[in-house]
Motif scaffolding. Structure first.
Motif, PDB file in Angstrom:
ATOM      1  N   HIS A  17     -13.250  -3.553  -2.775  1.00 24.42           N
ATOM      2  CA  HIS A  17     -12.001  -4.007  -3.379  1.00 24.42           C
ATOM      3  C   HIS A  17     -12.292  -5.149  -4.356  1.00 24.42           C
ATOM      4  CE1 HIS A  17      -9.993  -1.506  -0.517  1.00 24.42           C
ATOM      5  NE2 HIS A  17      -8.800  -1.960  -0.828  1.00 24.42           N
ATOM      6  N   TYR A  54     -12.372  -6.156   2.844  1.00 25.20           N
ATOM      7  CA  TYR A  54     -12.107  -4.853   2.237  1.00 25.20           C
ATOM      8  C   TYR A  54     -13.217  -4.493   1.268  1.00 25.20           C
ATOM      9  CZ  TYR A  54      -7.555  -5.017   4.362  1.00 25.20           C
ATOM     10  OH  TYR A  54      -6.543  -5.072   5.276  1.00 25.20           O
ATOM     11  N   ARG A  99       0.833  -1.207   0.000  1.00 22.81           N
ATOM     12  CA  ARG A  99       0.000   0.000   0.000  1.00 22.81           C
ATOM     13  C   ARG A  99       0.865   1.254   0.000  1.00 22.81           C
ATOM     14  NH1 ARG A  99      -5.492  -0.278   0.339  1.00 22.81           N
ATOM     15  NH2 ARG A  99      -6.228  -2.339   0.904  1.00 22.81           N
TER      16      ARG A  99
END
Ligand SMILES: [Zn+2]
Length: 134
Positions: A102, A99, A65
């Protein structure tokens, strides 16, 4: 159906190669890109002790990330393989998906060519996402 995505051919090939190498265990990794375009697939260590499950190494996730952000990209989602079964999300996949919005790509390396399907986690469900290779 969710909005169509584009996936770099190189990323798809990378995912299939990873899945074939990891067989009979599941492999996993991260999908990097921007918007609805996946440009890269990054391998992650499968931190699960169970070869029939996957758990992306949390440290690798954090680093990916940070690294993506530094290049104005983002982690759009995750990939994993189903070494023996169709690329359909399992009950475990859904339970462990955490998530929202996503992308979740599943590859089945058992067939040739490998079968790949893409989903988006929307309101607690996996919605199929059409994609084109580019
Ligand atoms: Zn799965």
């Amino acid at each position: 159906m969710s909005r169509e995505c584009r996936i770099a051919l190189e990323a798809l090939e990378h995912i299939v190669a990873h899945a074939r190498e990891a067989r009979p265990a599941e492999c996993c990794g991260l999908l990097i890109g921007s918007g609805t375009t996946i440009t890269e697939a990054v391998r992650a260590r499968n931190a699960s002790q169970d070869p029939n499950r996957f758990l992306i190494d949390p440290q690798a996730h954090i680093e990916a990330r940070r690294e993506a952000r530094g290049r104005d990209l983002e982690v759009l989602g995750f990939y994993h393989s189903h070494p023996h079964t169709l690329p359909e999300p399992s009950a475990t996949d859904l339970r462990e998906a955490s998530y929202p919005d996503h992308l979740y790509l599943i590859v089945s390396p058992a067939t040739d060519p490998a079968e790949i399907r893409l989903f988006r986690l929307v309101a607690g469900n996996f919605l199929g996402v059409p994609f084109i290779a580019m």
